[in-house]
Every structure is written in C-alpha cells, then in structure tokens.
Design a protein around this motif. Structure first.
Motif, PDB file in Angstrom:
ATOM      1  N   ALA A 162      43.349  44.501  38.396  1.00  7.09           N
ATOM      2  CA  ALA A 162      43.373  43.742  39.645  1.00  7.09           C
ATOM      3  C   ALA A 162      44.811  43.408  40.032  1.00  7.09           C
ATOM      4  N   ILE A 163      45.027  43.351  41.349  1.00  6.38           N
ATOM      5  CA  ILE A 163      46.324  42.956  41.909  1.00  6.38           C
ATOM      6  C   ILE A 163      46.067  41.752  42.806  1.00  6.38           C
ATOM      7  N   LEU A 164      46.724  40.614  42.510  1.00  2.00           N
ATOM      8  CA  LEU A 164      46.471  39.360  43.211  1.00  2.00           C
ATOM      9  C   LEU A 164      47.706  38.905  43.981  1.00  2.00           C
ATOM     10  N   GLN A 165      47.453  38.185  45.072  1.00  2.00           N
ATOM     11  CA  GLN A 165      48.571  37.658  45.861  1.00  2.00           C
ATOM     12  C   GLN A 165      49.064  36.322  45.303  1.00  2.00           C
ATOM     13  N   LYS A 166      48.144  35.493  44.835  1.00  2.00           N
ATOM     14  CA  LYS A 166      48.517  34.187  44.309  1.00  2.00           C
ATOM     15  C   LYS A 166      48.931  34.286  42.834  1.00  2.00           C
ATOM     16  N   ASP A 167      49.468  33.181  42.330  1.00  2.00           N
ATOM     17  CA  ASP A 167      49.876  33.100  40.931  1.00  2.00           C
ATOM     18  C   ASP A 167      48.666  32.696  40.083  1.00  2.00           C
ATOM     19  N   ASP A 168      47.662  33.597  40.058  1.00  2.00           N
ATOM     20  CA  ASP A 168      46.384  33.258  39.422  1.00  2.00           C
ATOM     21  C   ASP A 168      46.008  34.211  38.297  1.00  2.00           C
ATOM     22  N   GLY A 169      46.915  35.060  37.845  1.00  2.89           N
ATOM     23  CA  GLY A 169      46.580  36.093  36.881  1.00  2.89           C
ATOM     24  C   GLY A 169      45.929  35.572  35.620  1.00  2.89           C
ATOM     25  N   VAL A 170      46.515  34.567  34.994  1.00  2.00           N
ATOM     26  CA  VAL A 170      45.998  34.020  33.742  1.00  2.00           C
ATOM     27  C   VAL A 170      44.677  33.285  33.989  1.00  2.00           C
ATOM     28  N   LEU A 171      44.619  32.517  35.080  1.00  3.34           N
ATOM     29  CA  LEU A 171      43.404  31.746  35.387  1.00  3.34           C
ATOM     30  C   LEU A 171      42.200  32.656  35.606  1.00  3.34           C
ATOM     31  N   VAL A 172      42.405  33.764  36.303  1.00  9.48           N
ATOM     32  CA  VAL A 172      41.314  34.723  36.526  1.00  9.48           C
ATOM     33  C   VAL A 172      40.931  35.388  35.217  1.00  9.48           C
ATOM     34  N   ASN A 173      41.923  35.833  34.465  1.00  9.70           N
ATOM     35  CA  ASN A 173      41.654  36.569  33.225  1.00  9.70           C
ATOM     36  C   ASN A 173      40.885  35.711  32.221  1.00  9.70           C
ATOM     37  N   ASN A 174      41.176  34.416  32.156  1.00 11.29           N
ATOM     38  CA  ASN A 174      40.490  33.526  31.216  1.00 11.29           C
ATOM     39  C   ASN A 174      38.999  33.402  31.515  1.00 11.29           C
ATOM     40  N   ARG A 175      38.587  33.740  32.733  1.00  7.94           N
ATOM     41  CA  ARG A 175      37.188  33.569  33.137  1.00  7.94           C
ATOM     42  C   ARG A 175      36.430  34.891  33.233  1.00  7.94           C
ATOM     43  N   LEU A 176      37.059  36.002  32.811  1.00  8.89           N
ATOM     44  CA  LEU A 176      36.413  37.301  32.879  1.00  8.89           C
ATOM     45  C   LEU A 176      35.617  37.584  31.610  1.00  8.89           C
ATOM     46  N   LEU A 177      34.454  38.199  31.792  1.00 13.26           N
ATOM     47  CA  LEU A 177      33.644  38.604  30.648  1.00 13.26           C
ATOM     48  C   LEU A 177      34.260  39.813  29.949  1.00 13.26           C
ATOM     49  N   VAL A 178      34.855  40.694  30.725  1.00  7.60           N
ATOM     50  CA  VAL A 178      35.553  41.870  30.188  1.00  7.60           C
ATOM     51  C   VAL A 178      37.006  41.787  30.667  1.00  7.60           C
ATOM     52  N   LYS A 179      37.931  41.722  29.733  1.00  5.59           N
ATOM     53  CA  LYS A 179      39.342  41.547  30.080  1.00  5.59           C
ATOM     54  C   LYS A 179      39.927  42.820  30.696  1.00  5.59           C
ATOM     55  N   ILE A 180      40.745  42.631  31.730  1.00  7.53           N
ATOM     56  CA  ILE A 180      41.415  43.746  32.410  1.00  7.53           C
ATOM     57  C   ILE A 180      42.874  43.359  32.665  1.00  7.53           C
ATOM     58  N   PRO A 181      43.760  44.330  32.850  1.00  8.48           N
ATOM     59  CA  PRO A 181      45.140  43.983  33.223  1.00  8.48           C
ATOM     60  C   PRO A 181      45.198  43.467  34.663  1.00  8.48           C
ATOM     61  N   ILE A 182      45.961  42.381  34.865  1.00  7.00           N
ATOM     62  CA  ILE A 182      46.068  41.764  36.192  1.00  7.00           C
ATOM     63  C   ILE A 182      47.530  41.500  36.512  1.00  7.00           C
ATOM     64  N   VAL A 183      47.960  41.952  37.687  1.00  8.22           N
ATOM     65  CA  VAL A 183      49.304  41.639  38.184  1.00  8.22           C
ATOM     66  C   VAL A 183      49.140  40.691  39.376  1.00  8.22           C
ATOM     67  N   ASP A 184      49.889  39.575  39.344  1.00 10.96           N
ATOM     68  CA  ASP A 184      49.768  38.614  40.434  1.00 10.96           C
ATOM     69  C   ASP A 184      51.120  38.421  41.126  1.00 10.96           C
ATOM     70  N   GLU A 185      51.175  37.452  42.039  1.00  8.31           N
ATOM     71  CA  GLU A 185      52.395  37.109  42.784  1.00  8.31           C
ATOM     72  C   GLU A 185      52.935  38.277  43.621  1.00  8.31           C
ATOM     73  N   VAL A 186      52.050  39.083  44.202  1.00  8.90           N
ATOM     74  CA  VAL A 186      52.450  40.181  45.081  1.00  8.90           C
ATOM     75  C   VAL A 186      52.392  39.671  46.517  1.00  8.90           C
ATOM     76  N   GLN A 187      53.553  39.337  47.063  1.00  6.92           N
ATOM     77  CA  GLN A 187      53.616  38.656  48.345  1.00  6.92           C
ATOM     78  C   GLN A 187      53.065  39.506  49.493  1.00  6.92           C
ATOM     79  N   LEU A 188      53.479  40.749  49.565  1.00 11.26           N
ATOM     80  CA  LEU A 188      53.069  41.621  50.685  1.00 11.26           C
ATOM     81  C   LEU A 188      51.861  42.466  50.308  1.00 11.26           C
ATOM     82  N   ILE A 189      50.841  41.811  49.788  1.00  6.02           N
ATOM     83  CA  ILE A 189      49.685  42.529  49.267  1.00  6.02           C
ATOM     84  C   ILE A 189      48.947  43.310  50.351  1.00  6.02           C
ATOM     85  N   GLU A 190      49.056  42.845  51.605  1.00  2.00           N
ATOM     86  CA  GLU A 190      48.354  43.529  52.703  1.00  2.00           C
ATOM     87  C   GLU A 190      48.897  44.929  52.960  1.00  2.00           C
TER      88      GLU A 190
END
Length: 605
Positions: A162-190
């Motif tokens: 997953a690629i996230l715009q907010k600084d939520d990478g760790v918070l999302v990953n802690n709540r996943l049933l299956v762990k995946i790599p997540i990159v966050d803080e991508v300002q121009l995600i659109e």
C-alpha cells in the motif's frame, strides 16, 4: 616614537595589531578583529577596517589622530564554488518512480502488483487472480484503510502492498491481519498512475532496501531489456540507502535523461595551453596543475565549470573595475565530493547524490588595486596608509614571535579563503606561496554534501562538536562521552542531533545521522586543510619534498578549529615534522600573525 597599525584583510575577518615603535624597540599595545565587509581586496573592505581600528583605539584610549601609519596586506581575493562532475536530470512523467524514505514505513518485504485506488477494491470479484498495490489518499483515516484492506483480503483479493498519503504506515500495519509493506507520507499521491505495474519495498529496522536500489533488481521485477535497464540507473541510484521505496512502470516507460556536461578546465602557461576534464576527478585535475606554472585558468564555454569560472571573473570585474580580460585565475583547488540533486517530477521530495568536483579559485590582483585601496583608506581615516608585503612573508614574521620558535621554519597560514605558506632558512632566504582553498571551501563542501541551504548552519557544523539528546536529562557527545543535567532539557531538542555551541544546544533539523554528519565534516576538513597544507609545503620546498622541513607552525583563523591542528599535525608526523599551532607574541594564539608581521615591517626576522 610612532604608533603603527597593521591591518590584515582576510576573507572572513579583518585583524588589527597596534604597536609603539622607535629605533630601539617595538611595544605591542593590543589587537582586535572585525568581520570583513565586502569581497577581500575591494573598496567595501574600508568599513570593516575602520570598525576594527576604532574598536582597538577605544580599548587603548587612543584616537585616530594618534596613529602615524596604517600598513595593510596585499589582499588577494579567493572565491569558492562547486562545479558538477555529472548532472543527470531525471525528468519523470506520469510518476515513474517514488524514491521515498519516510521515517516510519509500515510492514516489511517486497510487494509487486498493479496499482489500484482503495475505493475500487470493492468492484473486484472475489478471488481475483491479479496482485494489487493499493493507493490511499488523505480522505480516509488509518482505521478505515485497515478495515478495507482486511475485508478485501478476506474476499480473496491479493493486496501485496500500500501507498498512503498520510503518516499512517505503522498505524495501518498494526491493524492488518496479513502484514504487507506500506510506504506513507507521499504528498502528491494523486499523480500516481493507476492500472500499472508497481514494486514496493520496505526494509526491516536498521537495514536498507536491496531489490529496487539495484538496476538489475528493477530489471528482474519489470522484465527489462538491456537498453531499458540503462535508463533506470538514475532511479536505482536515488533509492540507495533508503529504508523504503517504490518503482512504477508507466506504459510508455517515460524516463528521460538530460546530461549537462561538466566541461573541461583549460590551464594557460607561458608556453602552452593544457586541458583536463572535470569528469576525470579532483586527483587528476590537481596532478595536472601541480606541474604547471599557471598564468590563467578558464573553463569550456557552455558547461558548468565554464559558467562558474566566468562568474568568478565577472564578480571581480564588478568589484575592482578591472577589464575582465585582465583578470586572471592564478590557482585552483579541486576536491571530490557528492551533492544531493532533487529529482524533478518526484512525488515525495526524492533526490539522488551525484558525483561533483568542488572548486576554490584564486583571482590575481595587481598591486595597483591595493594602492588604490590604500589611498581610499587614507582619505577616509586621515592617516597615512601603505601596502606591506605579501601575506605569507608577513605571516612568518608574526609567527616567529611564537615562544620557542626559530629558523629554519615553515609556517602554514590557513584563513577562510586561502592557504599561504612561507619558509625561512637559517640564512634568511625565503620562499612563499599563496593557494586557493581554506575554511570557506570546507563550509561549502559540508553545505553541499548535507544538502543544507543555510550557509551559516554549515559554518556552525564545521566549527562545533555534535551530540545526541538521548533523554530529557542527558546527551551523548560524538566521542561517546555522556553529560547529565539536573534540569530537564527543552522538548524542542528531545531525541535530536545538536551542536554544542558556546554552552548551548542548537538543534540540527536535517534527517541525517550524527555519525554521517561527523564523517562529512571531518572528511571535508581533510580534503581541504590537510591536502592544501601538504601542497603548500611542497610548493615552497626547494626539492619539492615535505621532509625538507623540521618545524611547521600553523596560524590563521582556521587554526582555531577544534580538529584541524590535530589533523595536520598527525598528517605531517609521518614525515618526521614537528607541527603545532602558533602563539603569536605569546598571547594571541594562532591569530594575528599577518597583522603582527605588518607592524614589524622591515625588521629582521
């Protein structure tokens, strides 16, 4: 008896020494220093000279009319700049890559799949065979994102990253049933294209990514041929050392390279015109220059180095009024370095480090220019002014006032812009040299390698030791020692790298480790101070061998640096040389050597 002021106009500071002098003796009365105003050796220096003299006169309860003579040095300006070895401008269209390195990415590992908006997951059929990389903008919070990803996994959708715009990478990953790599803080995600192949990699804590920081790793993931692999080299270089990164393959593969040539240096002598390419590196440039009697140095038109050297001459033309064709570059110091270059079109402030060659150059001025400056000072202050000898000769006279010194002797005068050296043997015979490159060049290298915009911050990093704030009550210095405090430290510096500046802790707000900052600082000093000290000693040696000198005194503003004297002393010790800081007149330390020498004037050394 007459009262004489010796004025040393430096690149950074103007130093003054005042003494009473008669036929029998010289009695020094005091010294002062003030920041140099304007470019060294130009009319703008007058204000700084005036302030430095008046400060000292006030301290001595004297007035300008008490001065009989002001003697100034032959001030040769030195200007430093950086010329790139190679600038690869990677123009990214349709968001070809994200060379990202957020502080807290989520998960770990490599995810490969097709980019898809998080809202489109619900439109997929159950047990869809495709692998997906989910793009989530800032419209959803971490709880919503985690809930959607878990629901999609339960439906059999293969969410691989997953690629996230907010600084939520760790918070999302802690709540996943299956762990995946997540990159966050991508300002121009659109701007991330949907429906294209994407590879995301997140390394475990304390490690860096390995797959997509390797061009062959990218080639393996995206099945690239040899020509396509060449084009992704800038992308892989930008990801080296990152903890996370993303590479996206657009349908067109729109990665373009524009090479701006660094160009050639041309060295004119009285017999020939030699050339050397900037891309060959500092060692070859300096090797070429060291064997030539340089009359002028200029760069190839339409290149980085050509523009840089033209700018130096234009600056001198502006300040001195001399014909630009008469302005000559007499010496040059080249240093290999790395400079962060921002990647255009990136989505999260990506950059990559490019090889560069740092250049400091010395512009030769005529003595007529200094005579003109002397006349202007005389008109301004109403005191007779004369131009003394070259800085190196004056510095050795001042250095010989250091207790315990004698002839034969060599001195190294390290200022902000130049490194001067002078030797005197037991018969009084002298040799001197005036070389480009000193304190300002070191600051410039630190500024460029750390990617700092503020020159003053880079100057402080050069001058002061580092520490890490480990808790509210202790810091750990760069040498490993720990200091504890009775009162809690400010929250503004908690867990930050700081400079220990005059007893205060000044935070360094750059995302680079303390160890890396220290390494860059020390290497920059070695590249300039140690290299130039050896170069200067070879230049003034009759046999071009450093071992000709038994004693070396280090003077100048940069000799006050907390690391430089030890570096030079250690470097020269292998040649059997006794080297150390001077102590001018037994009271000034390594400062005021030239100003003292100017006061001494024609006195025998």
């Amino acid at each position: 008896m007459e009262i004489i002021a010796g004025v040393d106009i430096g690149n950074a500071t103007t130093e003054v020494a005042i003494a009473k002098k008669d036929e029998m003796k010289i009695e020094f009365m005091g010294s002062s220093l003030y920041k140099t105003t304007g470019l060294k050796g130009t009319e703008e220096n007058i204000e700084g000279i005036k302030k430095a003299i008046l400060l000292l006169l006030e301290k001595l309860n004297l007035k300008l009319e008490n001065l009989d003579l002001i003697r100034i040095n032959e001030a040769t300006p030195v200007i430093g700049d950086v010329s790139m070895e190679t600038i690869t401008e990677t123009i990214i269209t349709e968001s070809t890559m994200i060379g990202h390195n957020p502080d807290t990415p989520g998960g770990c590992g490599i995810g490969l799949g097709i980019t898809i908006d998080i809202d489109d997951l619900q439109n997929l059929l159950e047990n869809d065979e495709e692998n997906y990389i989910v793009i989530a903008n800032g419209n959803k919070n971490f709880l919503e994102i985690a809930k959607i990803l878990n629901f999609s996994r339960n439906r059999g959708i293969k969410v691989m990253g997953a690629i996230l715009q907010k600084d939520d990478g760790v918070l999302v990953n802690n709540r996943l049933l299956v762990k995946i790599p997540i990159v966050d803080e991508v300002q121009l995600i659109e701007k991330i294209p949907l429906g294209v192949k994407c590879c995301i990699e997140v390394a475990s804590k304390g490690r860096v990514i390995e797959k997509i920081s390797n061009p062959y790793g990218i080639a393996t993931v995206f099945n690239l041929n040899s020509e396509e692999t060449k084009k992704v080299v800038p992308l892989s270089k930008a990801l080296i050392g990152n903890r996370s990164g993303v590479v996206i393959k657009t349908p067109q593969g729109d990665v373009k390279e524009k090479i701006i040539p660094a160009g050639n240096l041309y060295i004119k002598t009285n017999k020939s015109l030699e050339s050397v390419g900037i891309q060959e590196g500092a060692e070859k440039i300096m090797k070429k220059i060291s064997f030539l009697d340089v009359e002028d140095i200029f760069g190839e038109d339409g290149t980085n180095v050509g523009g840089m050297l033209k700018n130096v001459k234009n600056t001198m033309h502006k300040f001195t009024g001399e014909n630009i064709d008469d302005i000559k570059i007499k010496d040059l110091l080249a240093v290999d370095t790395f400079v962060p270059q921002k990647i255009k079109g990136g989505l999260a402030g990506e950059f990559m480090c490019e090889n560069a060659v740092g250049l400091a150059v010395m512009v030769g001025t005529e003595k007529n220019q200094m005579n003109h400056l002397a006349n202007m000072i005389k008109n301004e202050l109403g005191v007779n002014v004369e131009v003394g000898g070259v800085e190196a000769d004056m510095a050795i006279k001042g250095a010989l006032t250091t207790p315990g010194t004698g002839k034969p002797l060599a001195i190294i005068d390290i200022g902000a812009g130049s490194t001067d050296a002078c030797s005197i043997d037991k018969y009084g015979r002298r040799s001197h040299i005036h070389l480009a490159g000193a304190g300002n060049m070191v600051t410039l290298l630190i500024q460029k390698e750390l990617g700092i915009e503020d020159f003053n911050l880079a100057e402080d990093i050069k001058k002061y030791p580092l520490a890490k704030v480990e808790s509210f009550f202790n810091i750990r210095y760069e040498d490993g020692t720990v200091e504890f405090f009775n009162e809690p430290l400010s929250t503004d510096i908690f867990a930050k790298n700081v400079l220990v500046k005059n007893g205060e802790l000044v935070p360094i707000d750059i995302k680079i480790s303390l160890e890396k900052i220290r390494q860059i600082r020390r290497e920059s000093k070695r590249k300039v101070f140690v290299t130039n000290s050896k170069r200067a000693l070879r230049k003034i040696s009759l046999t071009k061998d450093i071992r000709d000198f038994e004693f070396v005194i280090i003077v100048g503003g940069s000799a006050l640096d907390f690391e430089v004297p030890e570096m030079i002393t250690e470097s020269l010790s292998k040649y059997g040389i006794v080297a150390g800081c001077g102590n001018i007149r037994g009271v000034e330390g390594p400062r005021n050597a030239v100003a003292t020498g100017l006061v001494l004037g024609d006195e025998e050394c």
